[in-house]
Structures are given as structure tokens and as C-alpha cells.
Design a protein around this motif. Sequence first.
Motif, PDB file in Angstrom:
ATOM      1  N   THR A 172       0.844  -1.196   0.000  1.00 44.74           N
ATOM      2  CA  THR A 172       0.000   0.000   0.000  1.00 44.74           C
ATOM      3  C   THR A 172       0.876   1.241   0.000  1.00 44.74           C
ATOM      4  N   GLU A 173       0.233   2.397  -0.197  1.00 48.11           N
ATOM      5  CA  GLU A 173       0.959   3.668  -0.150  1.00 48.11           C
ATOM      6  C   GLU A 173       1.525   3.911   1.244  1.00 48.11           C
ATOM      7  N   ASP A 174       0.812   3.448   2.264  1.00 51.00           N
ATOM      8  CA  ASP A 174       1.292   3.603   3.640  1.00 51.00           C
ATOM      9  C   ASP A 174       2.574   2.797   3.855  1.00 51.00           C
ATOM     10  N   GLU A 175       2.637   1.579   3.305  1.00 52.86           N
ATOM     11  CA  GLU A 175       3.839   0.767   3.460  1.00 52.86           C
ATOM     12  C   GLU A 175       5.012   1.342   2.655  1.00 52.86           C
ATOM     13  N   ARG A 176       4.718   1.943   1.505  1.00 52.61           N
ATOM     14  CA  ARG A 176       5.798   2.587   0.742  1.00 52.61           C
ATOM     15  C   ARG A 176       6.377   3.763   1.519  1.00 52.61           C
ATOM     16  N   GLU A 177       5.507   4.471   2.250  1.00 50.75           N
ATOM     17  CA  GLU A 177       5.997   5.580   3.074  1.00 50.75           C
ATOM     18  C   GLU A 177       6.836   5.057   4.229  1.00 50.75           C
ATOM     19  N   LYS A 178       6.451   3.890   4.775  1.00 56.74           N
ATOM     20  CA  LYS A 178       7.221   3.288   5.860  1.00 56.74           C
ATOM     21  C   LYS A 178       8.620   2.896   5.391  1.00 56.74           C
ATOM     22  N   CYS A 179       8.733   2.458   4.132  1.00 57.80           N
ATOM     23  CA  CYS A 179      10.042   2.057   3.602  1.00 57.80           C
ATOM     24  C   CYS A 179      11.025   3.223   3.599  1.00 57.80           C
ATOM     25  N   THR A 180      10.517   4.443   3.424  1.00 56.81           N
ATOM     26  CA  THR A 180      11.409   5.605   3.414  1.00 56.81           C
ATOM     27  C   THR A 180      11.986   5.873   4.799  1.00 56.81           C
ATOM     28  N   ARG A 181      11.335   5.310   5.824  1.00 62.36           N
ATOM     29  CA  ARG A 181      11.813   5.490   7.202  1.00 62.36           C
ATOM     30  C   ARG A 181      12.473   4.227   7.750  1.00 62.36           C
ATOM     31  N   THR A 182      12.722   3.251   6.870  1.00 65.44           N
ATOM     32  CA  THR A 182      13.241   1.952   7.319  1.00 65.44           C
ATOM     33  C   THR A 182      14.598   1.660   6.704  1.00 65.44           C
ATOM     34  N   ILE A 183      15.468   1.052   7.473  1.00 60.74           N
ATOM     35  CA  ILE A 183      16.782   0.635   6.992  1.00 60.74           C
ATOM     36  C   ILE A 183      16.906  -0.876   7.101  1.00 60.74           C
ATOM     37  N   TYR A 184      17.775  -1.416   6.268  1.00 59.58           N
ATOM     38  CA  TYR A 184      18.084  -2.852   6.281  1.00 59.58           C
ATOM     39  C   TYR A 184      19.507  -3.007   6.792  1.00 59.58           C
ATOM     40  N   CYS A 185      19.659  -3.739   7.876  1.00 55.87           N
ATOM     41  CA  CYS A 185      20.961  -3.859   8.535  1.00 55.87           C
ATOM     42  C   CYS A 185      21.435  -5.319   8.467  1.00 55.87           C
ATOM     43  N   THR A 186      22.674  -5.520   8.009  1.00 55.17           N
ATOM     44  CA  THR A 186      23.245  -6.862   7.902  1.00 55.17           C
ATOM     45  C   THR A 186      24.559  -6.952   8.675  1.00 55.17           C
ATOM     46  N   ASN A 187      25.097  -8.171   8.718  1.00 56.86           N
ATOM     47  CA  ASN A 187      26.355  -8.454   9.414  1.00 56.86           C
ATOM     48  C   ASN A 187      26.276  -8.085  10.899  1.00 56.86           C
ATOM     49  N   ILE A 188      25.150  -8.426  11.504  1.00 55.21           N
ATOM     50  CA  ILE A 188      24.938  -8.124  12.920  1.00 55.21           C
ATOM     51  C   ILE A 188      25.502  -9.256  13.774  1.00 55.21           C
ATOM     52  N   ASP A 189      26.311  -8.907  14.737  1.00 53.96           N
ATOM     53  CA  ASP A 189      26.890  -9.874  15.667  1.00 53.96           C
ATOM     54  C   ASP A 189      25.762 -10.635  16.368  1.00 53.96           C
ATOM     55  N   LYS A 190      25.890 -11.962  16.435  1.00 54.38           N
ATOM     56  CA  LYS A 190      24.845 -12.779  17.038  1.00 54.38           C
ATOM     57  C   LYS A 190      24.699 -12.528  18.530  1.00 54.38           C
ATOM     58  N   LYS A 191      25.723 -11.954  19.150  1.00 53.10           N
ATOM     59  CA  LYS A 191      25.643 -11.656  20.581  1.00 53.10           C
ATOM     60  C   LYS A 191      24.873 -10.367  20.858  1.00 53.10           C
ATOM     61  N   VAL A 192      24.644  -9.575  19.793  1.00 62.36           N
ATOM     62  CA  VAL A 192      23.922  -8.315  19.944  1.00 62.36           C
ATOM     63  C   VAL A 192      22.421  -8.591  20.005  1.00 62.36           C
ATOM     64  N   THR A 193      21.747  -8.017  21.001  1.00 61.95           N
ATOM     65  CA  THR A 193      20.314  -8.228  21.175  1.00 61.95           C
ATOM     66  C   THR A 193      19.509  -7.146  20.464  1.00 61.95           C
ATOM     67  N   GLN A 194      18.220  -7.375  20.397  1.00 63.46           N
ATOM     68  CA  GLN A 194      17.330  -6.396  19.771  1.00 63.46           C
ATOM     69  C   GLN A 194      17.352  -5.086  20.549  1.00 63.46           C
ATOM     70  N   THR A 195      17.435  -5.177  21.862  1.00 59.59           N
ATOM     71  CA  THR A 195      17.512  -3.966  22.693  1.00 59.59           C
ATOM     72  C   THR A 195      18.802  -3.198  22.419  1.00 59.59           C
ATOM     73  N   ASP A 196      19.912  -3.921  22.238  1.00 57.84           N
ATOM     74  CA  ASP A 196      21.186  -3.260  21.929  1.00 57.84           C
ATOM     75  C   ASP A 196      21.093  -2.475  20.625  1.00 57.84           C
ATOM     76  N   ILE A 197      20.460  -3.069  19.621  1.00 57.24           N
ATOM     77  CA  ILE A 197      20.332  -2.392  18.328  1.00 57.24           C
ATOM     78  C   ILE A 197      19.463  -1.146  18.460  1.00 57.24           C
ATOM     79  N   LYS A 198      18.370  -1.268  19.163  1.00 55.97           N
ATOM     80  CA  LYS A 198      17.467  -0.133  19.359  1.00 55.97           C
ATOM     81  C   LYS A 198      18.172   1.019  20.064  1.00 55.97           C
ATOM     82  N   LEU A 199      18.881   0.720  21.129  1.00 60.74           N
ATOM     83  CA  LEU A 199      19.580   1.756  21.874  1.00 60.74           C
ATOM     84  C   LEU A 199      20.678   2.401  21.028  1.00 60.74           C
ATOM     85  N   PHE A 200      21.368   1.595  20.212  1.00 56.06           N
ATOM     86  CA  PHE A 200      22.445   2.114  19.367  1.00 56.06           C
ATOM     87  C   PHE A 200      21.914   3.131  18.364  1.00 56.06           C
TER      88      PHE A 200
END
Length: 269
Positions: A172-200
Amino acid sequence: MRELNELLTKLNPMAKEFVPPSLTKQGRNGGFFTVADSFLGAAGYFPVNEDGGFRWKKSFGPPQGKLRINPRTSIAQREDVIRRTVYVSDIDQQVTEEQLAGLFIGFGHVVDCRICGDPNSVLRFAFIEFTDEVGARAALNLSGTILGFYHVKVMPSKTAIAPVNPTFLPRTEDEREKCTRTIYCTNIDKKVTQTDIKLFFEAVCGEVLRLRLLGDYHHPTRIGFVEFVMVESAITALNCSGVLLGSLPIRVSPSKKPVRSRAVPRQQQ
């Protein structure tokens, strides 16, 4: 001699004993369809009797089952796409698809750019598809150009880019707008938690609205999608590519799909 001739004229040449086994197939109720039957079937005639007798009727409707697609048309279309595609190797692991596509846009309109290979590998490869063959041929002149820390190699591709699963793309148009505010992150250390990423990302870029971390124990690293409240935060996050998060440098690029998960609860003030 006359008796032998009369005997031969009474024989049925379509009987199963006169047809090689390799040219017959089992019909219904143990009957046999011969090569001659197959020609009649191809002409649109089909047996009426349940015992596979020789009474026939004409079928004017389409053949039963799935309609076959002309394989020549499919092959020609695929070959056309391949001629419009180039293969790029020796790509620096820090180079994003957007940066790679930006290198080639001067030679023609880029339809798609797909970087492949192990994200932990020093060098990766990619496929770039143009709208016409002229752009693909001109792009071969970029072979040897430095992108990042390495000289990329550009050659004619031997395959086309596999299509993206449409269920992953914005609906939808709403999801296309969300993509402009979204990033794709790779090569994340497996020891890093979701909370760590959010805080970073909140400490460096801005408030995070949604976050989804993916991966399993079979892969050495994980990937994630981070949706910010503001577009400016997502743009700032692109500069974080190469920054150490845990023990590995993360790679950040614009997301092609929205985050379809529950919102990350905001901290109470």
C-alpha cells in the motif's frame, strides 16, 4: 497361397500383438492405445467406449488440464533479459546496492541491482539489469573501476536476476511511506540483542518505531529491519555502515520492504 492371402487380409493390423510394446500405453480397463490412436487424439478425437473401442467423437473444446505456455516465447524473453544484464565481481563488502547502482546509471537506466554472496566475505558479486542492451554493453567499460577499496570487474551476465517475491514488497501507499523510514541492517553480531540495536540507533540517529531482528544459529551473523519515526533518522542511519556493533561492523542500506511486526514500546518518561 490363396488361403494364406485370405487369412492375412482378415488380420487386424491395429491389434496389440502387432504393435511394439514401446509404442503402446495402457488404457482404461486394460485396453491399449496405439500410435495411430495418439494421432487421432492429437486431431481432437477421443474414445467414447469405456473399453477403448473404435467409436470416436470430435472434441471442440480446449484440451483438458493445464494449457501449455510456448517454451520458445519464454526462452526468448529470458534471453532478452540476460542480454540486458551485466555481472559485477570483486565488490567491496562495504559497498551498498545503491552505491553500486549509482556507478552504472551514467550508462543507462538501471532496472534492478542485486548484490549477492556471503555478507562476511571480503569480496562479493552482483547483477545489474538495464532497460536495453546498449546500456549493458556500455557498462562493460567500467571494468577495472575502483569502488571502495577494490577494482570491480564487469562482464556480460550468463543469467538473469531472480525476481523478488512480491509478498515482501510494499502493498500500500502507507507501506511505501514506511520504507522511506526503514533501513536494512546486515552483518549483525549474534551476541547483539534487539535492545542493543534499538539503543544504538536511537543514540545516534533518532527514535526507533519498529525493529525486527532475524537469523538463526545456523548462520554466523543476523540481519534486521529498523523503522524510525522520522525519515531524517533513516537517512542518518545510512552513515552508520561500517560502525562496530558488538564485535562486527554492521552494513546499512535502505530497506525495500516495511517492518511488519508489533511496535517497539516506547520508554515511559
